[in-house]
Design an enzyme around this catalytic site. Structure first.
Site, PDB file in Angstrom:
ATOM      1  CB  CYS A  84      -0.927   0.006   1.209  1.00 31.76           C
ATOM      2  SG  CYS A  84      -2.127  -1.344   1.232  1.00 31.76           S
ATOM      3  CG  HIS A 123      -2.554   3.480   3.593  1.00 30.95           C
ATOM      4  ND1 HIS A 123      -3.274   3.376   2.418  1.00 30.95           N
ATOM      5  CD2 HIS A 123      -2.505   2.218   4.122  1.00 30.95           C
ATOM      6  CE1 HIS A 123      -3.642   2.106   2.248  1.00 30.95           C
ATOM      7  NE2 HIS A 123      -3.190   1.399   3.270  1.00 30.95           N
ATOM      8  CG  ASN A 160      -6.195  -0.610   2.397  1.00 32.24           C
ATOM      9  OD1 ASN A 160      -5.677  -0.002   1.466  1.00 32.24           O
ATOM     10  ND2 ASN A 160      -5.492  -1.287   3.288  1.00 32.24           N
TER      11      ASN A 160
END
Length: 336
Positions: free
Chosen positions: A118, A258, A288
């Site tokens: 990520c 994030h 996400n």
């Protein structure tokens, strides 16, 4: 040369794209043993986007890239390099960036994929900035694009409720004055590799009937360990970029973390003594989206007027690897 101003890279174009289909927590209740209350309490997620069966990572990347190039006023043949940060490439090879290069008509661009979980988007922007500052490129297109829902086990409530699909693209060029990327920091802890991974499909476990039977083609995660790492990583990444830029926590105007879990985001904001109205949050609507997470949050914050010219903005993230990264920018309002 004495007195010569340092070349500094910055964002001069930004756009995102998400699939049309919305999958809510109520929808998930019909698919797996979970509930809206359970998901919201633990993650803050209420819904996410899901790519259509025919949509691949390069399709989402293309949509975001076309809009980002338009936002920057850049033509495809002006691009020197394309970096696609993704964990869900169309194929193991060729690079998704090459497929994107062809579709855009960016005939003068080099192209490669970057895989850093990520955290990949910040890694990719950091790499792009080095090309600009070294004088080896004048225009770099960076894309974070994912179709994570295609590698989820929809019977595993510990993972399938977390992830969504999307893409974000930025155009990186030299920016004037003291604006642009002031510092970045990249890190990793490979000892945690097996806390978040997809075992099947690579050279360790090539696709076979046995691999599919064991479900090795799906994402696996040790949520407790990833959470602990994330909390440390967000703090460390932010501290390092501030130190490298010669700034302190009190100088931060806006934080783009994030978007994985609202509890992690709130913890990071508390550590930096930032009120939540100075922190980007859209995890509730997208879940996400991995490498697309930060550009999605950045675009929303920019469009809503929360980020202004000259603001000190930190992007910070964590992901599979385990990896972490931070980046500090003095925002350049290229849309003026």
């Amino acid at each position: 040369m004495v007195g010569e101003q340092k070349i500094r890279a910055g964002i001069v174009g930004l756009a995102t794209y998400v699939p049309e289909r919305v999958l809510t927590n109520s929808d998930l209740q019909k698919m797996v043993d979970t509930s809206d209350e359970w998901i919201v309490a633990r993650t803050g997620i209420r819904e996410r986007r899901v790519a259509a069966p025919e949509e691949a990572t390069s399709d989402l990347a293309y949509q975001a890239s076309v809009k980002a190039l338009d936002d920057a006023g850049v033509k495809p043949d002006e691009i020197d390099l394309i970096i696609t940060a993704t964990n869900t490439p169309d194929m193991i090879f060729p690079a998704t960036a090459c497929l994107l290069q062809d579709r855009l008509g960016a005939k003068n661009a080099g192209a490669f994929d970057l895989l850093a979980g990520c955290t990949g988007f910040i890694y990719a922007v950091s790499v792009a900035s080095q090309f600009i500052e070294a004088g080896n490129a004048s225009t770099v297109l960076v894309v974070g694009s994912e179709v994570l829902t295609k590698i989820m086990n929809w019977q595993d409530r510990n993972t399938c409720v977390l992830f969504g699909d999307g893409a974000g693209a930025v155009v990186i060029r030299r920016v004037p004055g003291d604006r642009g990327i002031l510092s970045s920091a990249l890190g990793a802890d490979g000892s945690g590799a097996y806390h978040l991974y997809m075992p099947g499909g690579g050279s360790r476990h090539p696709i076979s009937a046995e691999v599919i039977e064991q479900g090795l083609q799906f994402t696996r995660m040790n949520g407790r360990e990833v959470f602990k790492f994330a909390v440390r990583a967000m703090e460390e990444g932010s501290a390092k970029v501030l130190q490298r830029a010669g700034l302190s926590v009190s100088d931060i105007d806006f934080l783009i973390p994030h978007q994985a879990n609202i509890r992690i985001i709130e913890h990071a904001a508390k550590k930096m003594n930032l009120p939540m109205d100075r922190v980007a949050v859209n995890v509730d609507r997208y879940g996400n989206t991995s490498t697309a997470s930060i550009p999605l949050a950045l675009e929303e914050s920019l469009n809503s007027g929360k980020i202004k010219d000259g603001d000190i903005v930190i992007m910070v993230g964590f992901g599979a690897g385990l990896t972490w990264a931070g980046m500090l920018m003095k925002w350049y309002d290229y849309r003026r």
